[in-house]
Design a protein around this motif. Structure first.
Motif, PDB file in Angstrom:
ATOM      1  N   LEU A 139       0.831  -1.214   0.000  1.00 18.14           N
ATOM      2  CA  LEU A 139       0.000   0.000   0.000  1.00 18.14           C
ATOM      3  C   LEU A 139       0.860   1.257   0.000  1.00 18.14           C
ATOM      4  N   ALA A 140       1.957   1.215   0.783  1.00 18.02           N
ATOM      5  CA  ALA A 140       2.822   2.403   0.903  1.00 18.02           C
ATOM      6  C   ALA A 140       3.557   2.683  -0.404  1.00 18.02           C
ATOM      7  N   ILE A 141       3.884   1.631  -1.140  1.00 21.64           N
ATOM      8  CA  ILE A 141       4.650   1.801  -2.382  1.00 21.64           C
ATOM      9  C   ILE A 141       3.721   2.095  -3.562  1.00 21.64           C
ATOM     10  N   PHE A 142       2.441   1.725  -3.434  1.00 21.62           N
ATOM     11  CA  PHE A 142       1.481   1.832  -4.534  1.00 21.62           C
ATOM     12  C   PHE A 142       1.451   3.215  -5.220  1.00 21.62           C
ATOM     13  N   PRO A 143       1.418   4.333  -4.445  1.00 23.02           N
ATOM     14  CA  PRO A 143       1.325   5.650  -5.112  1.00 23.02           C
ATOM     15  C   PRO A 143       2.438   5.909  -6.124  1.00 23.02           C
ATOM     16  N   MET A 144       3.574   5.198  -5.966  1.00 23.32           N
ATOM     17  CA  MET A 144       4.691   5.400  -6.882  1.00 23.32           C
ATOM     18  C   MET A 144       4.294   5.066  -8.322  1.00 23.32           C
ATOM     19  N   PHE A 145       3.319   4.147  -8.466  1.00 25.07           N
ATOM     20  CA  PHE A 145       2.933   3.696  -9.799  1.00 25.07           C
ATOM     21  C   PHE A 145       1.688   4.422 -10.327  1.00 25.07           C
ATOM     22  N   VAL A 146       1.237   5.436  -9.578  1.00 23.68           N
ATOM     23  CA  VAL A 146       0.045   6.170 -10.008  1.00 23.68           C
ATOM     24  C   VAL A 146       0.485   7.539 -10.531  1.00 23.68           C
ATOM     25  N   PRO A 147       0.200   7.856 -11.802  1.00 21.44           N
ATOM     26  CA  PRO A 147       0.580   9.178 -12.327  1.00 21.44           C
ATOM     27  C   PRO A 147      -0.149  10.288 -11.573  1.00 21.44           C
ATOM     28  N   SER A 148       0.517  11.440 -11.475  1.00 26.45           N
ATOM     29  CA  SER A 148      -0.025  12.554 -10.690  1.00 26.45           C
ATOM     30  C   SER A 148      -1.415  12.969 -11.164  1.00 26.45           C
ATOM     31  N   ILE A 149      -1.635  12.912 -12.474  1.00 22.04           N
ATOM     32  CA  ILE A 149      -2.917  13.382 -13.011  1.00 22.04           C
ATOM     33  C   ILE A 149      -4.053  12.448 -12.581  1.00 22.04           C
ATOM     34  N   LEU A 186       0.437  15.978  -2.593  1.00 23.40           N
ATOM     35  CA  LEU A 186       1.906  15.856  -2.620  1.00 23.40           C
ATOM     36  C   LEU A 186       2.407  14.889  -1.552  1.00 23.40           C
ATOM     37  N   VAL A 187       1.773  14.907  -0.381  1.00 28.08           N
ATOM     38  CA  VAL A 187       2.174  13.975   0.675  1.00 28.08           C
ATOM     39  C   VAL A 187       1.934  12.544   0.196  1.00 28.08           C
ATOM     40  N   TRP A 188       0.737  12.305  -0.349  1.00 24.45           N
ATOM     41  CA  TRP A 188       0.394  10.959  -0.829  1.00 24.45           C
ATOM     42  C   TRP A 188       1.382  10.516  -1.909  1.00 24.45           C
ATOM     43  N   ASP A 189       1.713  11.465  -2.794  1.00 18.58           N
ATOM     44  CA  ASP A 189       2.594  11.174  -3.916  1.00 18.58           C
ATOM     45  C   ASP A 189       4.021  10.873  -3.457  1.00 18.58           C
ATOM     46  N   ASN A 190       4.450  11.500  -2.340  1.00 19.66           N
ATOM     47  CA  ASN A 190       5.847  11.354  -1.894  1.00 19.66           C
ATOM     48  C   ASN A 190       6.052  10.276  -0.836  1.00 19.66           C
ATOM     49  N   ILE A 191       4.954   9.669  -0.384  1.00 14.59           N
ATOM     50  CA  ILE A 191       5.090   8.635   0.660  1.00 14.59           C
ATOM     51  C   ILE A 191       5.999   7.475   0.201  1.00 14.59           C
ATOM     52  N   PRO A 192       5.821   6.930  -1.011  1.00 18.14           N
ATOM     53  CA  PRO A 192       6.634   5.755  -1.378  1.00 18.14           C
ATOM     54  C   PRO A 192       8.138   6.002  -1.303  1.00 18.14           C
ATOM     55  N   LEU A 193       8.608   7.086  -1.928  1.00 23.87           N
ATOM     56  CA  LEU A 193      10.049   7.343  -1.951  1.00 23.87           C
ATOM     57  C   LEU A 193      10.572   7.559  -0.536  1.00 23.87           C
ATOM     58  N   THR A 194       9.813   8.336   0.260  1.00 22.23           N
ATOM     59  CA  THR A 194      10.252   8.618   1.631  1.00 22.23           C
ATOM     60  C   THR A 194      10.333   7.321   2.436  1.00 22.23           C
ATOM     61  N   VAL A 195       9.302   6.484   2.312  1.00 23.69           N
ATOM     62  CA  VAL A 195       9.292   5.213   3.052  1.00 23.69           C
ATOM     63  C   VAL A 195      10.462   4.339   2.604  1.00 23.69           C
TER      64      VAL A 195
END
Lengths: 306, 344
Positions: A130-140, A182-191
């Motif tokens: 779940l934490a890594i998932f946003p990495m594969f979702v485009p911002s749009i 932005l928080v949701w989008d940056n969670i994967p890299l930060t984690v």
């Protein structure tokens, strides 16, 4: 007097030895050039795509074009930016968004990373996915999902309405819209960065701390956090660099005014057709970002020295 | 007086793996007991259960009569030295040692006093300000020992503390640790898979296999009078030959020895140092290899039926590959059904 002929074998061995030395030297030189060639490609790309635009942008932002087409050196663009209330508001909202996002990322991702590092069960594997998932979702797509869920008449509104509760005050088109996205989008890299940093904290060091009487908070404060300070700095630097110059999420989810530097630059360039001012905004953005970039470089350099 | 008592302790890991099986041991005050066994024998798991890092599936662990079976490590009167040193690299030596004392809210002057005393004890006086990465492997292990000792634990737990050190340093450190342990008279449980360490340091050795006790005895007894073929083969070098006893004689591979036990299968055990060799034209064995260790020699001998045995000799230069020899054991032991049934 007749000279003794040199032993042939010795001649051969000498020749072989010399040939071997030449061959080894040649191989070393070849490797050196191969290494330089491999390094040259990224260095060239960075120089072309990053360094060159910066070097050309700085003088262009300091250039004033007269009505007769003549150019002169001037701080007018910078003077305008730092005296213009709207520009300063945009810079302030960018800084605010970046700081709030950085703080939220740390508050959300550190417990998440600690959980993932010290737990090994199915739930942890699910949480990691779940934490890594946003990495594969485009911002749009993320922006669209945000609007459908948290926007006016979105899923949350419908659910609240269904149980007879009043509507939420939607964060869409407020400064909190880009923050959430932005928080949701940056969670994967930060984690990922934090989990990688926590990997250097061995179980034995934690157990040794427990053995001398440390409880959870003491272990976190005295043993874990000092060991992952660099990783935290790197994660925050990466997050801040991305957030400060972000475009899509603030553009779609943020308010029209004040706006973050990304949309502001784009609007100045396209709508106001004022490239020198847009370049000035870019240079100012770069100047803020480089501070965090230096944090990152310092951390990397620190990690490489024992 | 600190006495450790382990009663019928078992540990099952998820999936049903039995790491420790109904293990019992009493460690007397000031005694150093070595848990010795091959990898996977459960010795480290047992030590970790005493330290509180693993929860026993069943059984009871007490220290001075107080039940500590399910207490967390931070509430146990034990101190553990880890195989990997587990020093906190962001702290200097002094802070590594002072951390536990600070958690106990000890006064600053007392902390300094205690840390300096224990650094002196482990031979690291004046090293307090050093970073841990500036220390050698041996010094790091001394710091790890000092970190445990400074808290004056009732029981000291050592988990293969010398495993990552070279042979020379290992020998020196085990003498030092033994000296410190005897000086402080601290009850100690020591895990190792090195028989030399166990034989040279322990008051008693517990030989473990598959989570169970094979034998608990003094080192000399474990070596000279092994109770099971596993202990015989694990401690030191032992020649073990499967054979048959008929009418009071053991027969196998051309050997025929008096063995006053009932008829049936048996394992004959002979130490290399208890085996005399004599050159003979048509001997029982052929010399395969001679290794000269300076102080003594080791002769590998081929018996019929592809059985190889070792014999220790004072003068290895008297033997060479291909020679035919006779064997005369001075002392033997015999095992049947996993237990010792005879010893001469």
């Amino acid at each position: 007097m007749r000279r003794e002929p040199r032993p042939k074998r010795s001649q051969y061995s000498m020749t072989e030895h010399t040939a071997a030395t030449v061959s080894v030297a040649g191989t070393r030189r070849g490797r050196k050039y191969a290494g330089l060639f491999l390094v040259a490609i990224p260095v060239f790309l960075v120089a072309w795509m990053v360094i060159w635009p910066i070097l050309t942008a700085i003088p262009r932002s300091l250039m004033q074009v007269g009505t007769d087409g003549s150019t002169s050196f001037s701080f007018a663009n910078y003077q305008f930016f730092f005296s213009d209330r709207y520009s300063l508001n945009n810079l302030t909202v960018t800084l605010w968004t970046t700081m709030v996002c950085a703080a939220l990322l740390l508050v959300i991702c550190l417990p998440l990373a600690l959980y993932l590092r010290f737990t090994s069960n199915r739930i942890a594997a699910f949480v990691q996915s779940l934490a890594i998932f946003p990495m594969f979702v485009p911002s749009i797509i993320l922006s669209y999902a945000f609007i459908r869920v948290l926007g006016p008449n979105g899923t949350v509104d419908l659910l609240l309405n269904g149980v007879g509760l009043p509507r939420i005050r939607s964060p869409y088109l407020t400064p909190w819209g880009p923050v959430i996205g932005l928080v949701w989008d940056n969670i994967p890299l930060t984690v990922l960065i934090l989990v990688s940093g926590l990997g250097a904290v061995s179980n034995a060091t934690i157990e040794a701390a427990r053995d001398v009487g440390a409880r959870r908070l003491a272990i976190l404060w005295h043993i874990i956090l000092p060991r992952i300070t660099n990783s935290i700095l790197v994660a925050i630097s990466f997050g801040v660099l991305g957030i400060f110059s972000s475009f899509t999420l603030p553009y779609v989810l943020g308010p029209a005014a004040p706006e973050m530097m990304g949309p502001f630059m784009q609007r100045t360039f396209r709508d106001l057709q004022n490239p020198p001012m847009a370049i000035t905004q870019a240079v100012i953005t770069f100047a803020f970002c480089i501070v965090f970039g230096l944090f990152y470089i310092r951390s990397v350099a620190k990690n490489r020295t024992p | 007086m600190s006495v450790l008592k382990i009663s019928s302790v078992s540990k099952y890991f998820p999936g049903g793996t039995k790491a420790v099986d109904s293990f019992s041991l009493d460690v007397a005050d000031g005694e150093l007991v070595c848990l010795l066994g091959p990898s996977g024998s459960g010795k480290s798991t047992l030590l970790r259960m005493v330290g509180g890092f693993e929860d026993p599936s069943s059984g009871l662990i007490t220290i001075d009569g107080e039940d500590i079976t399910h207490l967390p490590p931070e509430r146990r009167p034990t101190g553990m030295v880890f195989q990997s040193h587990a020093l906190w690299t962001h702290m200097n030596v002094f802070d590594n040692l002072a951390f536990g004392l600070k958690l106990r809210r000890t006064g600053k002057s007392e902390i300094r006093e205690k840390v300096e005393a224990v650094l002196d004890l482990v031979g690291l006086a004046g090293y307090g300000e050093r970073k841990t990465h500036q220390l050698s492997g041996g010094q790091q292990q001394r710091v790890a020992l000092a970190r445990s000792l400074v808290l004056e634990p009732k029981i000291l737990l050592l988990d293969e503390p010398f495993a990552s050190l070279d042979q020379h340093l290992r020998e020196r450190l085990r003498e030092e640790v033994r000296d410190i342990q005897q000086r402080l008279k601290i009850t100690t449980l020591f895990v190792t898979h090195g028989q030399d360490e166990a034989l040279s340091m322990a008051d008693r050795i517990v030989v473990m296999r598959d989570g169970r006790t094979e034998q608990i005895d003094r080192p000399d007894v474990v070596y000279r009078n092994p109770q099971t073929p596993f202990v015989a083969g694990f401690i030191g070098t032992m020649n073990l030959i499967d054979g048959e006893v008929a009418h009071g004689r053991f027969h196998r591979a051309g050997l025929s020895l008096d063995l006053p036990i009932s008829d049936g299968p048996a394992i004959l055990a002979m130490r290399p140092e208890a085996l005399d060799l004599s050159l003979a034209d048509q001997g029982q064995a052929v010399v395969h290899r001679v290794t000269d260790y300076g102080t003594h020699g080791l002769v590998d001998l081929d018996l019929p039926e592809a059985i190889r045995v070792k014999a220790m000799v004072d003068h290895p230069d008297r033997f060479s590959t291909g020679q035919s020899v006779n064997l005369a054991p001075r002392a033997v032991a015999a095992f049947r059904d996993g237990r010792q049934v005879f010893r001469s």
